[in-house]
Design an enzyme around this catalytic site. Structure first.
Site, PDB file in Angstrom:
ATOM      1  N   ASN A  27       0.763  -1.231  -0.125  1.00 40.57           N
ATOM      2  CA  ASN A  27      -0.082   0.049   0.259  1.00 40.57           C
ATOM      3  C   ASN A  27       0.964   1.304   0.010  1.00 40.57           C
ATOM      4  O   ASN A  27       0.387   2.425  -0.323  1.00 40.57           O
ATOM      5  CB  ASN A  27      -1.089   0.094   1.293  1.00 40.57           C
ATOM      6  CG  ASN A  27      -0.086  -0.333   2.350  1.00 40.57           C
ATOM      7  OD1 ASN A  27       0.533  -1.375   2.547  1.00 40.57           O
ATOM      8  ND2 ASN A  27      -0.491   0.337   3.555  1.00 40.57           N
TER       9      ASN A  27
ATOM     10  N   CYS B 211       4.273  10.974  12.401  1.00 34.22           N
ATOM     11  CA  CYS B 211       3.773  12.042  13.079  1.00 34.22           C
ATOM     12  C   CYS B 211       2.263  12.087  12.775  1.00 34.22           C
ATOM     13  O   CYS B 211       1.349  12.503  13.749  1.00 34.22           O
ATOM     14  CB  CYS B 211       4.085  13.361  12.939  1.00 34.22           C
ATOM     15  SG  CYS B 211       5.441  13.813  14.144  1.00 34.22           S
TER      16      CYS B 211
END
Lengths: 187, 388
Positions: free
Chosen positions: B153, B327
């Site tokens: 992916n 993050c």
């Protein structure tokens, strides 16, 4: 997605005092490439020990940039003694709060500021005191204890949000849990 | 501001043709396909048509298609079925770069006492198949299932699943593939490869979210993951998500038609984006094998800057993409895929994934190509790691 308030967004999109300061009197560096964020703080200090100018260079996420920007705004005009007392909470408060997962960005600001001031004062920065708990991010037990106490943290997850410890491979999470539990037991 | 959507490996827009075909089944055609009356039975007929359409996309028989709620359910159902069918076998082979639907399930099973081999990949994202064949050769009797993603992916790198599936079949080992990213982007033929089970997801191919399918090869006595009613021939209980199943059927039909366009026009757009970004932005690099890759995916790392910051500045320009960085996800390390490939931290943290669909245009690529260099420059200008 954006989980930041308007002030954090503003300091990310329009950072104050960004860039290198060639004639800085003090420089404090923290973080690293592998950690995913790093801050280099520059201070201009006058003869009476007051910070007259500050600038930063930051590698990291939006809240890291915003925290750095906020830090430079806060410390301008401060005496070194007052600046040394500044905490990560002061930085987060100035920005109207940071998402919990991003509190480590404000801790990075506090750390860089203290390093800059100590190097200016000629205080040698020794290797980190204590025993390393988190190998991924190089965090010691003493740092974890200080952060837990200073911010009233309640769980290993909180510790990860503040100092990243446990956020890498995760092997040390149980050790961190034990530290937090022992502090909560004392409280 | 116009939105330029290049995050199609995350999810896709529901095709208008798909939505149109679904609409009646939300309102007037609300019958339960299991009912005896023809009002419900007619819906059952439409579901059968959807089953045929999905089957055609991967060259399966319609009876081999089990509808599920998503790719993750398909993955879980496949692995748990394999374990139930092979109660004495305690070894699962998978890769180090699987989607969390497989990765975290396997980590959970590891804690429950199963032995998991997370087969490593090299710097280009290629699977170490030699290791798999070695294990198959020596300990075939203990392997409950081999589960490998067809395409990654994040990088789009394609695994040689057909080859591994055939070797597994020779040894009588069940082979499952998470083909969520591959289906609709490259041709898939489960028969030719002798694949036992294959997961696919609707919302990656312009069907809605909340619908998936699992191909289960004829002859496998598949124990259901969801236990209850007799739906899906006892392989998945629960009243059918009729409208979405019908949507997945239509989307599968369209995907088959669009395979050629994916391979030509979309590949061309991706290559244009890639070549131009590499040329216009210094210290940038592509993650993963450029040749052996989905035609729609570009994973590109920009040294010395961080992914979330890049994405948020892209967001200001209306460009949607993903990062390979931490993050955004709440975890702090760069993606496990990039780490498994040993991509240096310097570019891993600054990795952006563009993933296209047949709705993208050349104008959109030109817009991205124009927008990106100043974004990266702006962040590098304040990065302590950027050497001018």
């Amino acid at each position: 997605m954006w989980e930041y308030n308007d002030k954090v967004k503003d300091h990310f999109l329009n950072p104050r005092n960004a860039g290198e300061m060639k004639d800085a009197d003090a420089v404090g560096e923290t973080g690293s490439l592998s950690c995913g964020d790093a801050l280099k703080l520059f201070l201009k200090i006058n003869k009476s020990g007051r910070i007259v100018d500050a600038s930063f260079m930051t590698f990291g996420c939006a809240s890291a940039v915003a925290s750095s920007s906020a830090l430079t705004e806060i410390v301008k005009g401060m005496t070194l003694d007052d600046a040394e007392k500044l905490t990560n909470d002061d930085i987060a408060d100035y920005l109207g709060g940071l998402p919990k997962e991003k509190m480590h960005c404000s801790v990075m600001g506090q750390d860089a500021l203290r390093k800059a001031i100590r190097s200016y004062k000629g205080i040698e920065i020794l290797a980190k005191p204590g025993n390393t708990i988190c190998e991924c991010f190089g965090v010691t037990d003493l740092e974890i204890i200080e952060t837990v106490k200073q911010n009233n943290l309640k769980s290993a997850e909180d510790v990860t949000f503040y100092v990243k410890a446990g956020g890498g491979c995760g092997k040390c999470v149980q050790q961190i849990e034990k530290i937090v539990e022992s502090i909560l037991a004392q409280a | 501001m116009n939105i330029v959507y290049t995050d199609n490996n995350a999810t896709t827009k529901v095709a208008p043709e798909v939505l149109e075909e679904m609409m009646p089944y939300f309102s007037e055609l609300y019958g339960n396909p299991s009912s005896m009356h023809s009002f419900g039975g007619n819906v059952g007929g439409k579901i059968q048509e959807a089953r045929e359409r999905v089957a055609r996309l991967i060259n399966a028989n319609p009876s081999e298609i089990v509808f599920t709620s998503c790719g993750t359910e398909s993955d879980n159902a496949a692995i748990m079925a394999a374990l139930e069918l092979n109660p004495a076998k305690k070894h699962i082979i998978t890769s180090a770069v699987e989607h969390p639907a497989i990765k975290n399930l396997c980590s959970y099973l590891e804690k429950k006492g199963y032995h998991i081999t997370f087969v490593p990949v090299d710097r280009e994202g290629h699977l170490n198949t030699e290791l798999i064949y070695d294990i198959i050769e020596k300990k075939a009797d203990d392997i409950a299932v081999i589960s490998l993603m067809w395409a990654n992916n994040e990088t789009g790198v394609i695994f040689p699943v057909e080859e591994v599936a055939r070797k597994a079949a020779e040894k009588g080992i069940l082979f499952h593939t998470d083909a969520v990213q591959a289906v609709g982007k490259i041709p898939i033929d489960v028969k030719a490869a002798d694949i036992a089970m294959l997961s696919l997801s609707g919302h990656k191919i312009h069907a809605p979210k909340g619908i998936g399918a699992l191909y289960v090869r004829q002859g496998i006595k598949f124990p259901p993951f969801l236990k209850g009613g007799h739906q899906e021939k006892g392989r998945r209980a629960g009243t059918e998500n009729t409208a979405s199943i019908i949507g997945l059927g239509k989307a599968s039909e369209l995907a088959k038609v669009h395979l050629n366009e994916m391979d030509t026009r979309i590949r061309g757009l991706r290559d244009y984006l890639e070549v131009e970004l590499l040329a216009k932005i210094p210290a940038s690099s592509v993650n993963g094998d450029k040749k052996n890759r989905l035609p729609n995916t570009l994973s590109i790392g920009f040294d010395a800057v961080e992914g979330e910051s890049i994405l948020l500045l892209m967001d200001q320009s209306g460009i949607c993409a993903s990062s390979g960085s931490a993050c955004t996800s709440g975890s702090l390390d760069p993606s496990h895929v990039l780490m498994a490939m040993k991509v240096p931290f310097e570019s891993a943290h600054g990795t952006i994934r563009f993933s296209l669909s047949t709705y993208n245009t050349k104008e959109e690529m030109s817009y991205i190509i124009k927008a990106m260099p100043p974004i990266i420059k702006r962040l590098r200008d304040i990065s302590p790691f950027w050497k001018k």
